[in-house]
Design an enzyme around this catalytic site. Sequence first.
Site, PDB file in Angstrom:
ATOM      1  N   ILE A 107      52.647  96.731  56.902  1.00  0.00           N
ATOM      2  CA  ILE A 107      52.829  98.269  55.972  1.00  0.00           C
ATOM      3  C   ILE A 107      53.182  98.619  55.782  1.00  0.00           C
ATOM      4  CG2 ILE A 107      52.439  99.208  58.994  1.00  0.00           C
ATOM      5  CD1 ILE A 107      55.522  99.792  58.449  1.00  0.00           C
ATOM      6  N   ASN A 166      58.174  94.033  58.898  1.00  0.00           N
ATOM      7  CA  ASN A 166      57.635  94.174  57.240  1.00  0.00           C
ATOM      8  C   ASN A 166      55.937  93.794  57.958  1.00  0.00           C
ATOM      9  OD1 ASN A 166      57.862  91.376  58.870  1.00  0.00           O
ATOM     10  ND2 ASN A 166      58.524  90.407  57.204  1.00  0.00           N
ATOM     11  N   GLU A 167      56.061  94.111  59.540  1.00  0.00           N
ATOM     12  CA  GLU A 167      54.117  94.000  59.914  1.00  0.00           C
ATOM     13  C   GLU A 167      53.894  95.078  60.365  1.00  0.00           C
ATOM     14  OE1 GLU A 167      53.413  89.804  61.307  1.00  0.00           O
ATOM     15  OE2 GLU A 167      55.305  89.473  60.948  1.00  0.00           O
ATOM     16  N   MET A 168      54.107  95.593  61.521  1.00  0.00           N
ATOM     17  CA  MET A 168      53.274  96.741  62.195  1.00  0.00           C
ATOM     18  C   MET A 168      54.988  97.518  62.597  1.00  0.00           C
ATOM     19  SD  MET A 168      50.698  94.833  64.528  1.00  0.00           S
ATOM     20  CE  MET A 168      49.361  95.764  64.238  1.00  0.00           C
TER      21      MET A 168
END
Lengths: 351, 254
Positions: A95, A137-139
């Site tokens: 994101i 740092n992903e969802m």
Amino acid sequence: MSKRVFIVLMAALLGVSCTGADDAYPIGDPVVIETPLGLPEVPVPKDSPLTADLIALGRRLFNEVRLSSDNTVSCASCHNPALHFADGLAVAKGIGGQLGTRNTPTVLNAAYSVAQFWDGRAATLERQAGIPITAANEMNQSHEACVTKLSADEEYKAAFEKAFGPGPITMSRIEKALAAFERTLLSGNSAFDLYKYAGNKNALSEAAIRGLQVFTDRNKGNCATCHVIGETYALFTDGKFHNLGVGMNSSGELTDMGRFNHSGVKSDRGTFRTPSLRNVAKTAPYMHDGSLKTLPEVIAFYMGGGNSNPQLDVEIRPLMLSAQDRNDLLAFLDALTGDIPSGEELHGRKR
Amino acid sequence: MTHRWVALPLCVFLILVSACSDKSNIEPDADEPAYFKIDPNTAGMIAGNVIFKGKRPAPKIVDMDQDPQCAELHQQSVYDDPVSVGSEGSLANAFVWIKQGLDDKKFEPPTDPMVIDQKGCWFGPRVLGLQVGQTFKVLNSDPVTHNIHPLAEINREWNQSQSPGAEPLIRKFSRPEVMIRVKCNIHNWMHAWIGVVDHPYFAVTGPDGAFQLNNVPPGKYTIEVWHEVLGRKEEQITLVRAGRSETIIEFKGE
């Protein structure tokens, strides 16, 4: 305390644990996933048989951006069906364009992996599915938020009840549905498979056949020692973790300790899971950090004997490959591109 | 009675003094080793020429066919010429250094890095010297992957891959070692030699075969000349205050 009370108590305990398991146990008739040429039967856990409704739900969740905190990132954002269920980037982008530290592995044939992630920290597809959701740092979304968001959607509530029967949406149900869908993402039937497992001797070019020799010859490429080719199928991985010295900074220090971060075992320093090589020509860039852009670069990296460090795998040593050996090897790797499920159609048929 | 009143402050004073003196003893050693300061008024120069007499081995054509991308980088044939002899027998690529005579003097490593480039699938320079603790910087200017491998025996042996466009490698050598053979694990025709010395008195001869070791304190020295094919030769030198020593070192062919 009488015997009767004890039995009632035990029964109650069993009841609780059984309800817990049943809560995420798919209902409906199991389906069989067709095994593409060159692959073994896909392993399915006993507590999560594949059903059409479960797979359909998983497919929907795989594309669901509401699993991310700002509703912009789905599993498919990085595991893009159009890019062989990878993202073509050196490292994953989450994101807000945040970069991760590792290269997105393809989901194709992940169902066969002995463990998930480059460092193997998730034992199953189910365990894996929940982890990128909460990664900042992903969802970047809590599991509770996922459940709340999806529970507010009547269509989802219906889809979950169709797959699991009555009951609330739970993280366990979400993970099982995602994993079920991923078990249908199988890719085989490559030119190599036709040659090796269907007896079609014209399926490979002369160069690719020579490349297969380079691949398996321990004194040439020595590739098959880790990227294993079996008698009846080929996963192109030994399911183990190896140190090649990839990810070394300019001062010669490893920047990612890989499996060691989770195991704490010294010999695991800088080791990563051997990836399959199926569709490898389509999933650049390469290595756990995406640091090598092309297959010729990867071959050259192996020819050089990797990067020296105390835990360098014993199988990694300089290779003597002629220009033709290298070209043949490339032709062979190209022949590992298989049929790709689109992720749209329902795989499997009723038993 | 008075003794007591004196004793206490005296103890305190002694403790303070000893603490202070401990500190003053340790700190300079830890922060800046006692590097030898060269006195420019007494330092001199050791200069010389390295020459070769006899029949030199003929340069050999380098076969880069194993990596066509390397071959494509050259318009003409590349020759490997380890015994590079100029006019009047001047010998290039000889490594000259003070082997003995500096005793325990410690010299500060220079801040400038020594650079080796991998260009045209060839190491440049072929022979280089650097000081213990000096930065060794490795460039890859080629469109191919290299894997530099210094075959150190006294220092730690290492090798590292460099893809095209990869950033330079930055390394150091912690012990003197003359010489370290360097190869590329991918291109077997590439080789270089590194001399690691714990002082600044070393040089590599150019095409004129000449060398100069500057700012050398007066003293008696053994200098050694190394050549990759011709081997090693030693020479005893006495350098007087602010003096200049001239020497000719001769290698003979077959």
